[in-house]
Write a protein that holds these residues in place. Sequence first.
Motif, PDB file in Angstrom:
ATOM      1  N   VAL A  32      47.793  31.995 -26.627  1.00 48.88           N
ATOM      2  CA  VAL A  32      46.599  32.385 -27.381  1.00 48.88           C
ATOM      3  C   VAL A  32      46.453  33.899 -27.517  1.00 48.88           C
ATOM      4  O   VAL A  32      45.681  34.374 -28.341  1.00 48.88           O
ATOM      5  N   TYR A  33      47.190  34.667 -26.701  1.00 51.89           N
ATOM      6  CA  TYR A  33      47.099  36.127 -26.805  1.00 51.89           C
ATOM      7  C   TYR A  33      48.332  36.769 -26.194  1.00 51.89           C
ATOM      8  O   TYR A  33      48.809  36.345 -25.139  1.00 51.89           O
ATOM      9  N   VAL A  34      48.821  37.804 -26.870  1.00 48.33           N
ATOM     10  CA  VAL A  34      49.906  38.643 -26.355  1.00 48.33           C
ATOM     11  C   VAL A  34      49.367  40.060 -26.301  1.00 48.33           C
ATOM     12  O   VAL A  34      48.844  40.567 -27.297  1.00 48.33           O
ATOM     13  N   GLY A  35      49.466  40.703 -25.141  1.00 51.91           N
ATOM     14  CA  GLY A  35      48.943  42.058 -24.989  1.00 51.91           C
ATOM     15  C   GLY A  35      49.899  42.957 -24.228  1.00 51.91           C
ATOM     16  O   GLY A  35      50.940  42.519 -23.737  1.00 51.91           O
ATOM     17  N   PRO A  59      35.496  47.009 -22.155  1.00 53.99           N
ATOM     18  CA  PRO A  59      36.730  47.745 -21.885  1.00 53.99           C
ATOM     19  C   PRO A  59      37.994  47.115 -22.477  1.00 53.99           C
ATOM     20  O   PRO A  59      39.074  47.677 -22.372  1.00 53.99           O
ATOM     21  N   HIS A  60      37.902  45.923 -23.119  1.00 58.57           N
ATOM     22  CA  HIS A  60      39.103  45.260 -23.628  1.00 58.57           C
ATOM     23  C   HIS A  60      38.766  44.449 -24.867  1.00 58.57           C
ATOM     24  O   HIS A  60      38.770  43.229 -24.847  1.00 58.57           O
ATOM     25  N   ARG A  61      38.495  45.135 -25.965  1.00 56.30           N
ATOM     26  CA  ARG A  61      38.096  44.440 -27.190  1.00 56.30           C
ATOM     27  C   ARG A  61      39.223  43.568 -27.746  1.00 56.30           C
ATOM     28  O   ARG A  61      38.980  42.473 -28.247  1.00 56.30           O
ATOM     29  N   GLY A  62      40.441  44.041 -27.679  1.00 58.66           N
ATOM     30  CA  GLY A  62      41.565  43.255 -28.179  1.00 58.66           C
ATOM     31  C   GLY A  62      41.664  41.936 -27.441  1.00 58.66           C
ATOM     32  O   GLY A  62      41.595  41.888 -26.230  1.00 58.66           O
ATOM     33  N   GLY A  63      41.795  40.853 -28.181  1.00 62.97           N
ATOM     34  CA  GLY A  63      41.960  39.548 -27.568  1.00 62.97           C
ATOM     35  C   GLY A  63      40.688  38.911 -27.062  1.00 62.97           C
ATOM     36  O   GLY A  63      40.723  37.896 -26.385  1.00 62.97           O
ATOM     37  N   GLN A  64      39.544  39.496 -27.402  1.00 56.78           N
ATOM     38  CA  GLN A  64      38.313  39.000 -26.810  1.00 56.78           C
ATOM     39  C   GLN A  64      37.985  37.549 -27.186  1.00 56.78           C
ATOM     40  O   GLN A  64      37.200  36.901 -26.503  1.00 56.78           O
ATOM     41  N   ASP A  65      38.614  37.001 -28.209  1.00 53.89           N
ATOM     42  CA  ASP A  65      38.382  35.591 -28.530  1.00 53.89           C
ATOM     43  C   ASP A  65      38.840  34.675 -27.393  1.00 53.89           C
ATOM     44  O   ASP A  65      38.399  33.529 -27.303  1.00 53.89           O
ATOM     45  N   VAL A  66      39.682  35.165 -26.514  1.00 51.55           N
ATOM     46  CA  VAL A  66      40.071  34.414 -25.323  1.00 51.55           C
ATOM     47  C   VAL A  66      38.823  34.032 -24.538  1.00 51.55           C
ATOM     48  O   VAL A  66      38.744  32.955 -23.949  1.00 51.55           O
ATOM     49  N   ARG A  97      58.103  31.902 -35.681  1.00 51.15           N
ATOM     50  CA  ARG A  97      58.159  30.479 -35.333  1.00 51.15           C
ATOM     51  C   ARG A  97      56.962  29.693 -35.834  1.00 51.15           C
ATOM     52  O   ARG A  97      57.059  28.506 -36.086  1.00 51.15           O
ATOM     53  N   THR A  98      55.797  30.353 -35.951  1.00 55.50           N
ATOM     54  CA  THR A  98      54.577  29.615 -36.282  1.00 55.50           C
ATOM     55  C   THR A  98      53.969  30.007 -37.630  1.00 55.50           C
ATOM     56  O   THR A  98      53.086  29.316 -38.119  1.00 55.50           O
ATOM     57  N   GLY A  99      54.375  31.152 -38.183  1.00 56.81           N
ATOM     58  CA  GLY A  99      53.814  31.628 -39.437  1.00 56.81           C
ATOM     59  C   GLY A  99      52.498  32.374 -39.278  1.00 56.81           C
ATOM     60  O   GLY A  99      51.851  32.703 -40.263  1.00 56.81           O
ATOM     61  N   ARG A 100      52.094  32.622 -38.048  1.00 54.56           N
ATOM     62  CA  ARG A 100      50.819  33.322 -37.797  1.00 54.56           C
ATOM     63  C   ARG A 100      50.893  34.045 -36.453  1.00 54.56           C
ATOM     64  O   ARG A 100      51.828  33.868 -35.688  1.00 54.56           O
ATOM     65  N   LEU A 101      49.881  34.857 -36.186  1.00 52.34           N
ATOM     66  CA  LEU A 101      49.744  35.496 -34.883  1.00 52.34           C
ATOM     67  C   LEU A 101      49.042  34.536 -33.926  1.00 52.34           C
ATOM     68  O   LEU A 101      48.380  33.593 -34.367  1.00 52.34           O
ATOM     69  N   PRO A 102      49.131  34.768 -32.616  1.00 53.60           N
ATOM     70  CA  PRO A 102      48.360  33.950 -31.678  1.00 53.60           C
ATOM     71  C   PRO A 102      46.867  34.031 -31.997  1.00 53.60           C
ATOM     72  O   PRO A 102      46.378  35.016 -32.560  1.00 53.60           O
ATOM     73  N   LEU A 103      46.137  33.012 -31.613  1.00 61.27           N
ATOM     74  CA  LEU A 103      44.716  32.856 -31.915  1.00 61.27           C
ATOM     75  C   LEU A 103      43.887  34.119 -31.693  1.00 61.27           C
ATOM     76  O   LEU A 103      43.080  34.485 -32.528  1.00 61.27           O
ATOM     77  N   ALA A 104      44.054  34.789 -30.573  1.00 64.69           N
ATOM     78  CA  ALA A 104      43.216  35.944 -30.231  1.00 64.69           C
ATOM     79  C   ALA A 104      43.822  37.286 -30.640  1.00 64.69           C
ATOM     80  O   ALA A 104      43.201  38.328 -30.438  1.00 64.69           O
ATOM     81  N   ASN A 105      45.006  37.304 -31.211  1.00 67.32           N
ATOM     82  CA  ASN A 105      45.601  38.537 -31.732  1.00 67.32           C
ATOM     83  C   ASN A 105      45.155  38.692 -33.175  1.00 67.32           C
ATOM     84  O   ASN A 105      45.674  38.031 -34.065  1.00 67.32           O
ATOM     85  N   LYS A 106      44.171  39.553 -33.407  1.00 63.79           N
ATOM     86  CA  LYS A 106      43.590  39.693 -34.743  1.00 63.79           C
ATOM     87  C   LYS A 106      44.240  40.776 -35.588  1.00 63.79           C
ATOM     88  O   LYS A 106      44.516  40.574 -36.741  1.00 63.79           O
TER      89      LYS A 106
END
Length: 123
Positions: A32-35, A59-66, A97-106
Amino acid sequence: GLVPQRSVPWRTPILEHLPGVYVVTDARLGIVYVGRTVRQSLRERLGQFHRHRYGRSSPHRGGQDVKLLAGPLRVHWAPTPDPVRIESRMLEAFRARTGRLPLANKKRGDRALRLTEADQPPA
């Protein structure tokens, strides 16, 4: 060339004092997230992620959908001297492989390094 460390349940502190890359997985959804972290240790950066409140800029806006996921989450990590390039390769491999980024990588596409065709992962 990465040497993955053991994975731990979400919110479990890790003791890695080097920078590197990390992946958050959900038992039902998979990755769901790669950081990454460049200047901080993985321990510090993941600690910030655990403390982050959804909707805030730090302090960690990236991936906050996690933070919105209810499923059992795990964190997998590996130290590396080149986290920017490795994160980019991981994201490009996921997208290939999936055609998209992981769910929380915006918004990683605007910051990820562009890879040459020789660097692309095998199909």
